[in-house]
Design an enzyme around this catalytic site. Structure first.
Site, PDB file in Angstrom:
ATOM      1  N   ASP A  64       0.838  -1.194   0.000  1.00 49.37           N
ATOM      2  CA  ASP A  64       0.000   0.000   0.000  1.00 49.37           C
ATOM      3  C   ASP A  64       0.882   1.256   0.000  1.00 49.37           C
ATOM      4  O   ASP A  64       1.917   1.311   0.680  1.00 49.37           O
ATOM      5  CB  ASP A  64      -0.925   0.002   1.225  1.00 49.37           C
ATOM      6  CG  ASP A  64      -2.076   0.969   1.081  1.00 49.37           C
ATOM      7  OD1 ASP A  64      -3.223   0.517   0.935  1.00 49.37           O
ATOM      8  OD2 ASP A  64      -1.817   2.199   1.115  1.00 49.37           O
ATOM      9  N   VAL A 112     -10.873   3.327  -3.516  1.00 52.03           N
ATOM     10  CA  VAL A 112     -10.554   2.821  -4.858  1.00 52.03           C
ATOM     11  C   VAL A 112     -11.598   1.766  -5.219  1.00 52.03           C
ATOM     12  O   VAL A 112     -11.719   0.738  -4.542  1.00 52.03           O
ATOM     13  CB  VAL A 112      -9.135   2.212  -4.899  1.00 52.03           C
ATOM     14  CG1 VAL A 112      -8.861   1.628  -6.281  1.00 52.03           C
ATOM     15  CG2 VAL A 112      -8.086   3.271  -4.548  1.00 52.03           C
ATOM     16  N   HIS A 125     -10.421  -4.841  -3.471  1.00 54.50           N
ATOM     17  CA  HIS A 125      -9.105  -5.233  -2.963  1.00 54.50           C
ATOM     18  C   HIS A 125      -9.236  -5.597  -1.497  1.00 54.50           C
ATOM     19  O   HIS A 125     -10.145  -5.125  -0.807  1.00 54.50           O
ATOM     20  CB  HIS A 125      -8.094  -4.083  -3.145  1.00 54.50           C
ATOM     21  CG  HIS A 125      -8.577  -2.783  -2.613  1.00 54.50           C
ATOM     22  ND1 HIS A 125      -9.449  -1.968  -3.320  1.00 54.50           N
ATOM     23  CD2 HIS A 125      -8.365  -2.160  -1.434  1.00 54.50           C
ATOM     24  CE1 HIS A 125      -9.728  -0.905  -2.604  1.00 54.50           C
ATOM     25  NE2 HIS A 125      -9.095  -0.994  -1.428  1.00 54.50           N
ATOM     26  N   ASN A 159     -13.106  -2.786   2.420  1.00 54.29           N
ATOM     27  CA  ASN A 159     -14.013  -1.655   2.584  1.00 54.29           C
ATOM     28  C   ASN A 159     -15.022  -1.641   1.429  1.00 54.29           C
ATOM     29  O   ASN A 159     -14.620  -1.782   0.273  1.00 54.29           O
ATOM     30  CB  ASN A 159     -13.222  -0.344   2.602  1.00 54.29           C
ATOM     31  CG  ASN A 159     -12.268  -0.266   3.784  1.00 54.29           C
ATOM     32  OD1 ASN A 159     -12.592  -0.715   4.886  1.00 54.29           O
ATOM     33  ND2 ASN A 159     -11.078   0.284   3.570  1.00 54.29           N
ATOM     34  N   HIS A 212      -7.142  -5.652   2.035  1.00 54.68           N
ATOM     35  CA  HIS A 212      -5.964  -5.166   2.759  1.00 54.68           C
ATOM     36  C   HIS A 212      -5.476  -6.273   3.689  1.00 54.68           C
ATOM     37  O   HIS A 212      -6.270  -6.818   4.478  1.00 54.68           O
ATOM     38  CB  HIS A 212      -6.332  -3.969   3.646  1.00 54.68           C
ATOM     39  CG  HIS A 212      -6.872  -2.777   2.924  1.00 54.68           C
ATOM     40  ND1 HIS A 212      -6.145  -1.602   2.769  1.00 54.68           N
ATOM     41  CD2 HIS A 212      -8.077  -2.534   2.347  1.00 54.68           C
ATOM     42  CE1 HIS A 212      -6.887  -0.705   2.130  1.00 54.68           C
ATOM     43  NE2 HIS A 212      -8.049  -1.244   1.870  1.00 54.68           N
TER      44      HIS A 212
HETATM   45  P1  AMP Z   1      -9.796   1.632   0.190  1.00 57.60           P
HETATM   46  O1  AMP Z   1     -10.036   2.830   1.070  1.00 57.60           O
HETATM   47  O2  AMP Z   1     -10.179   0.340   0.849  1.00 57.60           O
HETATM   48  O3  AMP Z   1     -10.396   1.792  -1.173  1.00 57.60           O
HETATM   49  O4  AMP Z   1      -8.229   1.524   0.041  1.00 57.60           O
HETATM   50  C1  AMP Z   1      -7.506   2.069  -1.018  1.00 57.60           C
HETATM   51  C2  AMP Z   1      -6.058   1.895  -0.667  1.00 57.60           C
HETATM   52  O5  AMP Z   1      -5.298   1.996  -1.842  1.00 57.60           O
HETATM   53  C3  AMP Z   1      -5.517   2.932   0.321  1.00 57.60           C
HETATM   54  O6  AMP Z   1      -4.986   2.258   1.456  1.00 57.60           O
HETATM   55  C4  AMP Z   1      -4.454   3.662  -0.485  1.00 57.60           C
HETATM   56  O7  AMP Z   1      -3.344   4.021   0.304  1.00 57.60           O
HETATM   57  C5  AMP Z   1      -4.091   2.641  -1.528  1.00 57.60           C
HETATM   58  N1  AMP Z   1      -3.562   3.153  -2.785  1.00 57.60           N
HETATM   59  C6  AMP Z   1      -4.101   4.116  -3.573  1.00 57.60           C
HETATM   60  N2  AMP Z   1      -3.354   4.285  -4.673  1.00 57.60           N
HETATM   61  C7  AMP Z   1      -2.326   3.400  -4.592  1.00 57.60           C
HETATM   62  C8  AMP Z   1      -1.218   3.088  -5.415  1.00 57.60           C
HETATM   63  N3  AMP Z   1      -0.997   3.728  -6.570  1.00 57.60           N
HETATM   64  N4  AMP Z   1      -0.362   2.119  -5.011  1.00 57.60           N
HETATM   65  C9  AMP Z   1      -0.564   1.482  -3.839  1.00 57.60           C
HETATM   66  N5  AMP Z   1      -1.604   1.717  -3.024  1.00 57.60           N
HETATM   67  C10 AMP Z   1      -2.464   2.669  -3.386  1.00 57.60           C
END
Ligand code: AMP
Ligand code: ZN
Length: 114
Positions: A30, A96, A100, A87, A102
């Site tokens: 992340d 995003v 995914h 989430n 975590h």
């Molecule tokens: P969520 O809030 O569950 O959608 O988590 C999205 C996650 O993606 C967050 O923890 C961000 O820090 C991570 N994230 C966003 N862009 C990138 C990226 N380019 N590379 C790695 N992690 C990312």
């Protein structure tokens, strides 16, 4: 999926160091880690969220959970423990919209999660 940052990472358009990859998924660190280990496991297929997943997608999610468990064992923090987070949509804190999972480890987790 156009303009999906995780699709771009999956395809290699945005370079990323995968810590794991197979035919169904990739995993990478992340960007904004919330613990000493914070890895995102991402299906190669674009799926917005659990809310829009179709029946066939759940087979992949099962395999993702299996891969996370194996990764935790391989990295040596399985016995200490870890957390898996998914989430879903706005109130779930999803930023995003490419599903995914975590994997967070390396510190004591708290409850409630906030
Ligand atoms: P969520 O809030 O569950 O959608 O988590 C999205 C996650 O993606 C967050 O923890 C961000 O820090 C991570 N994230 C966003 N862009 C990138 C990226 N380019 N590379 C790695 N992690 C990312
Ligand atoms: Zn995508």
């Amino acid at each position: 999926m156009e303009n999906c940052i995780f699709c771009k990472i999956v395809s290699g358009e945005i370079p990323s160091d995968f810590v794991y990859e197979d035919d169904l998924m990739v995993a990478f660190n992340d960007l904004n880690p919330q613990a000493p280990t914070h890895v995102l496991f991402v299906p190669k297929k674009h799926i917005d969220s659990l809310d829009t997943a179709s029946d066939e997608d759940f087979e992949a999610f099962g395999k993702i959970f299996k891969a996370i468990g194996e990764y935790a064992k391989k990295e040596g923090f399985s016995e200490d423990g870890y957390r898996i987070v998914n989430n879903v949509n706005k109130m779930g804190g999803q930023d995003v919209y490419h599903i995914h999972f975590h994997l967070i480890a390396g510190r004591q987790m708290q409850w409630p999660p906030g």
